[in-house]
Design a protein around this motif. Structure first.
Motif: not given
Length: 403
Positions: A29-34, A36-38, A74-77
């Motif tokens: 997962l792209e770092p910024r999406a990851l 965000l999820l964290c 991206a996080a949802l995907h």
């Protein structure tokens, strides 16, 4: 809840290591999406405001909701889509909330300071990513790899602990630097797995970051390796902490940043042009500008390798932080403390380094009392795996460390 490992559905999220897994297999997962999820999972008890989320993923507030929505998608995907908002709920004009049922079965507890992190719950490659806290509270990611006497590498921009072992630009460095050694490395504040939202990038902060890592790793005295801009930090640290640094190795390093060392109008103009090209590239994310930057680091690489380098840049930090790094290190100056370095020092530099002129290596060798200089036939700022200078560099390094 720092260090927690969260479970939801088929997924496991380790927020300290910034790792998302599904049925035990890592989800890329792209770092910024990851990030965000964290942040959403850690604060799942409330709606997280848009401005707070933008800060958590290293984006400027002016970036706006459109860009943020892209990272949410991206996080949802990564967790299989979310058409019914079963994972992340959107609250109109307010923010987002993680709503999937979540359990926290364990906490990641660091081992006692005298026990190498790699021996505690180590994976097959004997590397565990852990975190320390710098003096100002910034979270710094570090990793310990290999076995034997320690070798500490100062952080330099363009690293990401979770990706570097498989990145062509860095993979051979770890194979080379862990031969009979335990390598301690860390991500600089503002990039990789370290905190991206930080108040300052001052030299004193970078020294504090290194202190926090070696303290967390339980090291009292160790040899220190500084690469590129990490060399300036290594010089300043060795001058300030002579009781801790036994030997100093500097490669592709400099004492004064490009703007500081400019001696006349022509050099000042060249420094400003270089910085403006980098600014244009990071602000627009235009590959032609960023390829220019890549070509200076890897002068003998192919265009395809430059493009891979450019893609890797985007994974290591945010555009805003990329600009901050470039501007801060263009102004750095450790020439006034280099003479205070008391340990034996080895300086290795490529004769035709396209990023940092060989004159900077000569200056370091003049400033540091107990130093020796080795010049290698190469044009690369960072030695590549196929560069004939690479095995020569390793030979000089290990000979120096074994003395």
């Amino acid at each position: 809840m720092s260090g927690a490992v969260y479970h939801f559905g088929l997924y496991e999220l380790d927020t300290d290591r910034r790792r998302l897994s599904r049925d035990g297999r890592q989800v890329v997962l792209e770092p910024r999406a990851l990030a965000l999820l964290c942040h959403l999972v850690e604060h799942r008890d409330r709606v997280v405001p848009i401005k707070e989320l933008l800060g958590a993923i290293g984006c400027e507030p002016t970036t706006g909701e459109a860009a943020l929505a892209g990272w949410v998608r991206a996080a949802l995907h990564a967790v299989g889509g979310d058409t019914r908002q079963e994972f992340i709920r959107t609250v109109e004009r307010q923010g987002f909330q993680f709503v999937a049922p979540t359990t926290v079965p364990s906490l990641a507890v660091p081992p006692p300071s005298g026990i190498p992190a790699a021996t505690a719950g180590a994976e097959a490659d004997h590397e565990v990513i852990r975190f320390s806290r710098s003096a100002d509270g910034t979270r710094i990611a570090y990793a310990i790899t290999g076995h034997g006497p320690p070798l500490v590498k100062t952080a330099n921009w363009l690293t990401h602990l979770d990706l570097d072992r498989t990145t062509p630009m860095w993979a051979h460095w770890f194979d080379g630097l862990t031969r009979g050694r335990q390598l301690i490395r860390y991500d600089e504040r503002g990039c990789g797995l370290s905190d991206w939202t930080v108040p300052r990038f001052a030299l004193d902060d970078l020294i504090d970051d290194l202190d926090s890592v070696v303290d967390a790793a339980g090291l009292d005295r160790f040899p220190l390796l500084g690469v590129s801009q990490g060399g300036a930090v290594a010089v300043a640290y060795a001058a300030r902490r002579p009781e801790r640094v036994s030997r100093l190795i500097l490669t592709s390093a400099y004492a004064r940043g490009q703007q500081v060392r400019a001696r006349d109008d022509a050099e000042r103009d060249a420094a400003e042009v270089d910085l403006n090209i980098a600014r244009a590239g990071w602000r627009s994310q235009e590959s032609s500008f960023l390829r220019y930057f890549a070509a200076q680091f890897l002068a003998d690489a192919t265009p395809a390798e430059w493009d891979a380098f450019t893609a890797y840049q985007r994974q290591t930090t945010s555009p805003a932080n990329g600009l901050r790094f470039l501007e801060e290190f263009a102004r750095i100056d450790v020439s006034d403390v280099a003479h205070q370095v008391t340990c034996p020092t080895l300086i290795i530099h490529a004769r035709q380094d396209a990023r940092v002129p060989v004159a900077q290596a000569l200056e370091l060798a003049t400033l540091i009392p107990d130093s020796r200089l080795v010049l290698l036939e190469s044009r690369n700022h960072l030695f590549t795996a196929g560069d004939p200078a690479w095995p020569t560099f390793l030979t000089h390094l290990y000979t120096f460390l074994s003395e």
